[in-house]
Design a protein around this motif. Structure first.
Motif, PDB file in Angstrom:
ATOM      1  N   UNK A 283     -25.902 -23.863  -5.161  1.00  0.00           N
ATOM      2  CA  UNK A 283     -26.991 -22.935  -5.473  1.00  0.00           C
ATOM      3  C   UNK A 283     -28.539 -23.745  -5.494  1.00  0.00           C
ATOM      4  N   UNK A 284     -29.527 -23.266  -4.810  1.00  0.00           N
ATOM      5  CA  UNK A 284     -30.630 -23.770  -4.880  1.00  0.00           C
ATOM      6  C   UNK A 284     -31.646 -22.941  -5.495  1.00  0.00           C
ATOM      7  N   UNK A 285     -32.348 -23.274  -6.426  1.00  0.00           N
ATOM      8  CA  UNK A 285     -33.275 -22.459  -7.329  1.00  0.00           C
ATOM      9  C   UNK A 285     -34.782 -23.055  -7.006  1.00  0.00           C
ATOM     10  N   UNK A 286     -35.867 -22.171  -6.705  1.00  0.00           N
ATOM     11  CA  UNK A 286     -37.158 -22.637  -6.790  1.00  0.00           C
ATOM     12  C   UNK A 286     -37.845 -21.451  -7.691  1.00  0.00           C
ATOM     13  N   UNK A 287     -38.874 -22.070  -8.426  1.00  0.00           N
ATOM     14  CA  UNK A 287     -39.726 -21.311  -9.107  1.00  0.00           C
ATOM     15  C   UNK A 287     -40.409 -20.245  -8.124  1.00  0.00           C
ATOM     16  N   UNK A 288     -40.706 -19.066  -8.677  1.00  0.00           N
ATOM     17  CA  UNK A 288     -41.698 -18.155  -8.047  1.00  0.00           C
ATOM     18  C   UNK A 288     -42.170 -17.253  -9.007  1.00  0.00           C
ATOM     19  N   UNK A 289     -43.326 -17.838  -9.871  1.00  0.00           N
ATOM     20  CA  UNK A 289     -44.149 -16.927 -10.674  1.00  0.00           C
ATOM     21  C   UNK A 289     -42.987 -17.082 -11.832  1.00  0.00           C
ATOM     22  N   UNK A 290     -42.918 -15.986 -12.765  1.00  0.00           N
ATOM     23  CA  UNK A 290     -41.970 -15.978 -13.319  1.00  0.00           C
ATOM     24  C   UNK A 290     -40.415 -15.853 -13.069  1.00  0.00           C
ATOM     25  N   UNK A 291     -40.169 -15.415 -12.049  1.00  0.00           N
ATOM     26  CA  UNK A 291     -38.837 -15.333 -11.363  1.00  0.00           C
ATOM     27  C   UNK A 291     -38.545 -16.538 -10.707  1.00  0.00           C
ATOM     28  N   UNK A 292     -37.096 -16.840 -10.144  1.00  0.00           N
ATOM     29  CA  UNK A 292     -36.671 -17.504  -9.349  1.00  0.00           C
ATOM     30  C   UNK A 292     -36.257 -17.034  -8.074  1.00  0.00           C
ATOM     31  N   UNK A 293     -36.655 -17.959  -6.672  1.00  0.00           N
ATOM     32  CA  UNK A 293     -35.713 -17.855  -5.577  1.00  0.00           C
ATOM     33  C   UNK A 293     -34.753 -18.317  -5.536  1.00  0.00           C
ATOM     34  N   UNK A 294     -33.441 -17.738  -5.464  1.00  0.00           N
ATOM     35  CA  UNK A 294     -32.022 -18.398  -5.407  1.00  0.00           C
ATOM     36  C   UNK A 294     -31.548 -18.382  -4.036  1.00  0.00           C
ATOM     37  N   UNK A 295     -30.708 -19.340  -3.737  1.00  0.00           N
ATOM     38  CA  UNK A 295     -30.081 -19.209  -2.341  1.00  0.00           C
ATOM     39  C   UNK A 295     -28.918 -20.056  -2.526  1.00  0.00           C
ATOM     40  N   UNK A 296     -27.832 -19.925  -1.743  1.00  0.00           N
ATOM     41  CA  UNK A 296     -26.666 -20.634  -1.763  1.00  0.00           C
ATOM     42  C   UNK A 296     -26.497 -21.094  -0.481  1.00  0.00           C
ATOM     43  N   UNK A 297     -25.887 -22.135  -0.222  1.00  0.00           N
ATOM     44  CA  UNK A 297     -25.602 -22.745   1.148  1.00  0.00           C
ATOM     45  C   UNK A 297     -24.062 -21.967   1.762  1.00  0.00           C
ATOM     46  N   UNK A 298     -23.465 -21.343   0.922  1.00  0.00           N
ATOM     47  CA  UNK A 298     -22.433 -20.711   1.577  1.00  0.00           C
ATOM     48  C   UNK A 298     -22.763 -19.001   1.408  1.00  0.00           C
ATOM     49  N   UNK A 299     -21.979 -18.080   2.166  1.00  0.00           N
ATOM     50  CA  UNK A 299     -22.382 -16.861   2.054  1.00  0.00           C
ATOM     51  C   UNK A 299     -21.865 -15.938   0.708  1.00  0.00           C
ATOM     52  N   UNK A 300     -22.271 -16.668  -0.403  1.00  0.00           N
ATOM     53  CA  UNK A 300     -21.823 -16.192  -1.665  1.00  0.00           C
ATOM     54  C   UNK A 300     -22.334 -14.848  -2.091  1.00  0.00           C
ATOM     55  N   UNK A 301     -23.632 -14.714  -1.418  1.00  0.00           N
ATOM     56  CA  UNK A 301     -24.415 -13.534  -2.037  1.00  0.00           C
ATOM     57  C   UNK A 301     -24.039 -12.176  -1.168  1.00  0.00           C
ATOM     58  N   UNK A 302     -23.303 -12.592   0.169  1.00  0.00           N
ATOM     59  CA  UNK A 302     -22.967 -11.548   0.841  1.00  0.00           C
ATOM     60  C   UNK A 302     -22.059 -10.405   0.493  1.00  0.00           C
ATOM     61  N   UNK A 303     -20.979 -10.860  -0.529  1.00  0.00           N
ATOM     62  CA  UNK A 303     -20.240 -10.212  -1.083  1.00  0.00           C
ATOM     63  C   UNK A 303     -20.954  -9.101  -1.903  1.00  0.00           C
ATOM     64  N   UNK A 304     -21.807  -9.701  -2.775  1.00  0.00           N
ATOM     65  CA  UNK A 304     -22.570  -8.818  -3.633  1.00  0.00           C
ATOM     66  C   UNK A 304     -23.589  -8.030  -3.023  1.00  0.00           C
ATOM     67  N   UNK A 305     -23.919  -8.395  -1.859  1.00  0.00           N
ATOM     68  CA  UNK A 305     -24.850  -7.531  -0.978  1.00  0.00           C
ATOM     69  C   UNK A 305     -24.097  -6.422  -0.769  1.00  0.00           C
ATOM     70  N   UNK A 306     -22.980  -6.754  -0.154  1.00  0.00           N
ATOM     71  CA  UNK A 306     -21.998  -5.629   0.340  1.00  0.00           C
ATOM     72  C   UNK A 306     -21.710  -4.598  -0.754  1.00  0.00           C
ATOM     73  N   UNK A 307     -21.483  -5.078  -1.763  1.00  0.00           N
ATOM     74  CA  UNK A 307     -21.307  -4.332  -2.981  1.00  0.00           C
ATOM     75  C   UNK A 307     -22.477  -3.224  -3.003  1.00  0.00           C
TER      76      UNK A 307
END
Lengths: 327, 592
Positions: B173-197
């Motif tokens: 998991x990579x995090x970078x601050x973006x105002x009050x929130x964070x931009x998050x990303x993963x090196x593997x397609x971990x978020x794809x499953x969540x997006x599918x849902x």
């Protein structure tokens, strides 16, 4: 002889009971089953946070409560009655005839009456005219919702709602049937709900209606807002006149089917029954019926700020009803 | 003289065999019906009890959050008196709120604060107050105290709002601050499953909207038809207008559906997450983030529990998707992550719910107990027994042993038998008008309930007692009188003891009936909310069936389990009472 003893003891018990009834240091509240969940919450909080005894709250129904309340002044009669509708003029006269002349009226907040069905069933968006057309005994008695309006689902009309004895039903009649009859083109005088099986009287228990809706996704239920709020994972509220039954919409007064909840104080008992004034003040305090109060967590829709201030003031000063309220 | 051959023919021919076969078949069928009836009755009972017992399971445990509370002297006992009554008046609710704010400093804004305060029960501060009042030396200290969790917390932990399980993640998991929130990303397609849902949710939504469009289309068709068939110009114009309005609504819905479907079908995608979507939560380095936008590679997440220090890359993280969207559950995402964090810290304790068996009634499900109703039932039954048993038994003895048989006693007998069939609410009305109205018996008290229920059980006891007395053989009476006993002695020394098991059985069955009555008690004010445990027969009290009836009527979900548990307690009472009746019968029954 053990028999003579027990008979004697029974007689002593009865005598003891008769003497115990004379004095009372516990507030007694009767009345509406709709206000009951709120009134009991206040009673419990009051008992916990003061040195007074916890008031006893009975659920007798609005009409039954007012009858008990208006029966007279004295410790054998209740001090406060809750009501999900305003006291009628006839009841006020009844009160006066029995010597209950000084009564303070308080509005606690609102309760929305919602129509809902199970999630997974069709989405209902109805108007009050359509509800009247579907449910009025004097109307066309349609078989299916699509007969009421072609844009409604083509399923059998099946509505589970409160029985005639309930205040919720009175309010539903007043706010829906009597409001929507003109637009539906049905004679408003003496309009009643049909009794051919399309409207099912599901008893006073709203939880029962909720579980019946879960079992039958095509049926619609009529009940108080707090039950929709507590069961939002299985139920979807129907929009009425295009307004969704949400907390904010009811509080703003946009949702058409909402009613005021009342309680009435017997002023003659203040000072006689310890803690009565304090209890009434607690009910109308910012902590309880206010916008952030604990009654809001229990499903009460709070009054607008200004009205709340006025009524709290009335309760604190025990402003009595004049009898001109129905003019 | 019977013609035997004819008889033999009758019983051995083809026709007779058929007859016998038919008869046997009928017997077998009858047996089958009997077994089926038994099976159905048994299945109904099992289903009923099964549902009650499984629901009651939820009331068996309660949850505590063990928290460090600072007992600020200025809030509790500024004078330093150490007086229990002064300490009890301290602002413990405020202390608990302060403690929660301290634990979760990120909870800002009114709604979030309210959610935070709702983690613990409204009763928790009062328990803390009692604890401190009992140990005044604690004032000024910081103690760890088990605070009772609210019903929502408890239900969440019991899985009432769906499961909350982590999904396998593979990437970093990579995090970078973006105002009050964070931009998050993963090196593997971990978020794809969540997006599918999320996309599945879009498709469901689109299906719903299409359904609504179809309904509007029905309207268009119908009104167009009516317009074409209209006799007058007015009529036609009215229907055309209606058709147009429906068409506009239909097009709006269709556009919405098309948009949703396009978003769901597009590869990749970038979706806003609202409270109508299932929540996607990230747990990393002891903090919790909630996704507000999601793409296959990551998205935007806002912190619910902020990160300690600067975490930009992490291998050790979990991704959660809730079963239900936030809008459809009483527990918010904030509350979920607070509870989960407390659970991770080992602050959540689940213990056996003894409170349920020792506390009185309450409007907070987590505080409510059955004891008040049990005691109320006990007092009521005591009064019922003290009145109905002696009166009933003596009436039965008189009618059976001493009363002359004439018109009057016949009349009394008929009336007693009729009384047994009177609806119980009538006794309640009688109690209200006579005992409360005329004699001034206190409302809501066990004495009033007991008197009314005694009237209700009298006929049962009289009828059972008379049957038991009648079953004692006359020889016993004759022998007693023959040896010089007076009729009174014969009755009380000989007949009554022998009839006692039958009398007691009847009495207990009558009492069990009275125990389960609510209708007559509505009239005399026992269907009430009473917090205090009744100390005697003139205190206000409620009874077990009334407790069941009232809890089933409260909207809070947690009362469901309590209702079922209260039913179990009531059933237990009835089983014990009936067991005593059976035992007495078995133990003392005489066969003549």
């Amino acid at each position: 002889m053990s028999f003579t003893k027990s008979v004697a003891s029974a007689a002593i018990l009865a005598a003891a009971a008769a003497t115990a009834a004379d004095a009372r240091d516990q507030i007694r509240v009767v009345g509406s089953s709709t206000v009951f969940p709120f009134s009991t919450a206040v009673a419990e909080q009051f008992g916990r946070s003061t040195d007074f005894q916890t008031p006893v709250v009975e659920s007798t129904g609005s009409g039954g409560g007012l009858k008990l309340f208006c029966a007279g002044v004295g410790t054998q009669h209740p001090d406060i009655t809750n009501s999900s509708r305003r006291m009628k003029e006839k009841e006020f006269q009844q009160c006066n005839e029995n010597g209950v002349t000084d009564v303070t009226e308080a509005i606690v907040g609102f309760d929305g009456i919602v129509m809902a069905n199970a999630k997974g069933g069709p989405v209902f968006a109805v108007t009050r005219e359509q509800i009247v057309t579907a449910l009025a005994a004097e109307g066309p008695l349609p078989e299916r919702w699509s007969d009421v309006d072609p844009s409604l689902p083509a399923i059998k009309i099946e509505v589970l709602g409160p029985p005639p004895s309930s205040g919720t039903r009175d309010a539903f009649n007043e706010l829906v049937m009597e409001e929507g009859c003109e637009g539906a083109g049905i004679e408003c005088e003496g309009i009643t709900i049909r009794e051919d099986g399309a409207y099912v009287e599901a008893g006073e228990n709203d939880n029962l209606i909720v579980s019946k809706l879960e079992a039958n996704p095509n049926a619609l239920g009529i009940f108080g807002f707090s039950f929709l709020d507590q069961n939002s994972d299985v139920l979807q509220g129907s929009t009425v006149d295009g307004v969704e039954p949400t907390f904010d919409n009811i509080a703003e007064g946009d949702y058409p089917v909402s009613r005021s909840l009342y309680f009435y104080i017997k002023n003659a008992h203040v000072g006689v029954i310890p803690g009565l004034q304090e209890f009434a003040n607690e009910f109308m305090s910012e902590d309880a019926a206010g916008e952030e109060g604990y009654l809001v967590d229990k499903g009460l829709i709070p009054l607008p700020e200004e009205q709340f201030e006025t009524i709290s003031g009335n309760v604190a000063s025990l402003t009595k009803m004049t009898g001109d309220e129905w003019k | 003289m019977v013609d035997m051959t004819a008889l033999t023919d009758m019983h051995s021919g083809e026709a007779s065999r058929k007859r016998i076969a038919r008869r046997r078949a009928a017997e077998t069928r009858l047996k089958a019906y009997g077994i089926l009836a038994l099976f159905l009755a048994g299945a109904a009972l099992v289903a009923l009890l099964g549902s009650v017992f499984t629901k009651a399971g939820g009331a068996l445990t309660e949850t505590y959050l063990t928290m460090p509370v600072t007992l600020d002297a200025s809030e509790i006992d500024p004078e330093g008196t150490g007086d229990a009554s002064i300490i009890r008046r301290g602002d413990f609710t405020g202390l608990v709120k302060d403690m929660l704010k301290e634990q979760f400093p990120n909870a800002k804004g009114r709604t979030t604060r309210r959610e935070l305060y709702d983690l613990t029960s409204a009763g928790a501060p009062f328990e803390l107050a009692d604890h401190v009042a009992a140990n005044p030396s604690l004032v000024g200290e910081t103690i760890t105290f088990p605070l009772l969790a609210s019903d929502v917390t408890d239900l969440y932990l019991k899985g009432a709002y769906g499961n909350f399980v982590a999904k396998e993640v593979e990437g970093q998991l990579t995090l970078s601050e973006d105002g009050d929130a964070y931009r998050v990303s993963s090196t593997a397609p971990d978020f794809e499953v969540a997006l599918e849902r999320v996309k599945e949710g879009l498709i469901t939504e689109a299906r719903k909207v299409r359904g609504q469009a179809r309904l509007q289309e029905n309207g268009v068709v119908e009104f167009t038809r009516r317009a074409e068939a209209a006799e007058t110009v007015e009529e036609r114009e009215k229907n055309e207008k209606l058709a147009e309005a429906r068409a506009a609504a239909r097009d709006q819905f269709l556009a919405q559906a098309v948009d949703l479907e396009a978003r769901a079908a597009a590869p990749g995608g970038d979706e806003e997450l609202s409270e109508d979507n299932r929540s996607v939560l990230i747990n990393v380095a002891g903090s919790w983030l909630k996704m507000t936008r999601i793409t296959p590679a990551g998205g935007i997440a806002e912190p619910l529990i902020p990160l300690d220090g600067d975490v930009s890359v992490s291998d050790d993280w979990q991704l959660y998707t809730t079963d239900l969207p936030e809008a459809s559950r009483k527990v918010s995402d904030n509350q979920i992550v607070w509870i989960e964090q407390l659970r991770d810290q080992g602050r959540v304790d689940v213990v056996f719910n003894t409170r349920f068996f020792t506390a009185g009634d309450s409007r907070e499900p987590e505080l409510a107990g059955i004891w008040g109703a049990v005691v109320g039932s006990f007092w009521t039954m005591l009064v019922t027994f003290a009145l109905a048993f002696p009166i009933g038994v003596l009436a039965a003895i008189y009618l059976e042993e001493f009363a002359p048989k004439n018109k009057l006693t016949d009349f009394i007998e008929v009336n007693i038998n009729n009384l047994a069939a009177v609806p119980s609410i009538v006794f309640g009305l009688l109690g209200l008008s006579v005992f409360l109205g005329v004699f001034g018996v206190p409302r809501s008290a066990p004495i009033a309930g007991g008197i009314v229920l005694a009237l209700m059980t009298l006929p049962t006891i009289i009828i059972a007692s008379r049957a038991a007395i009648r079953a004692v053989p006359p020889s016993i009476r004759d022998a007693a009188v023959g040896l010089g006993a007076s009729p009174l002695q014969a009755t009380f020394h000989h007949v009554l003891p022998l009839a006692m098991p039958g009398i007691l059985t009847g009495t207990i069955i009558g009492m069990a009936q009275a125990l389960g009555e609510t209708a007559p008690l509505i009239m005399i004010g026992m269907v009430a909310f009473i917090v205090d445990i009744p100390q005697g027969i003139t205190d206000s009290a409620s009874v077990l069936p009334v407790q069941v009836f009232r809890w089933s009527d409260f909207p809070e979900r947690a009362f469901e389990a309590r209702t079922a548990a209260a039913i179990c307690v009531l059933l237990l009472f009835l089983v014990v009472m009936n067991a005593i009746a059976v035992f007495l019968r078995k133990r003392f029954e005489r066969r003549w």
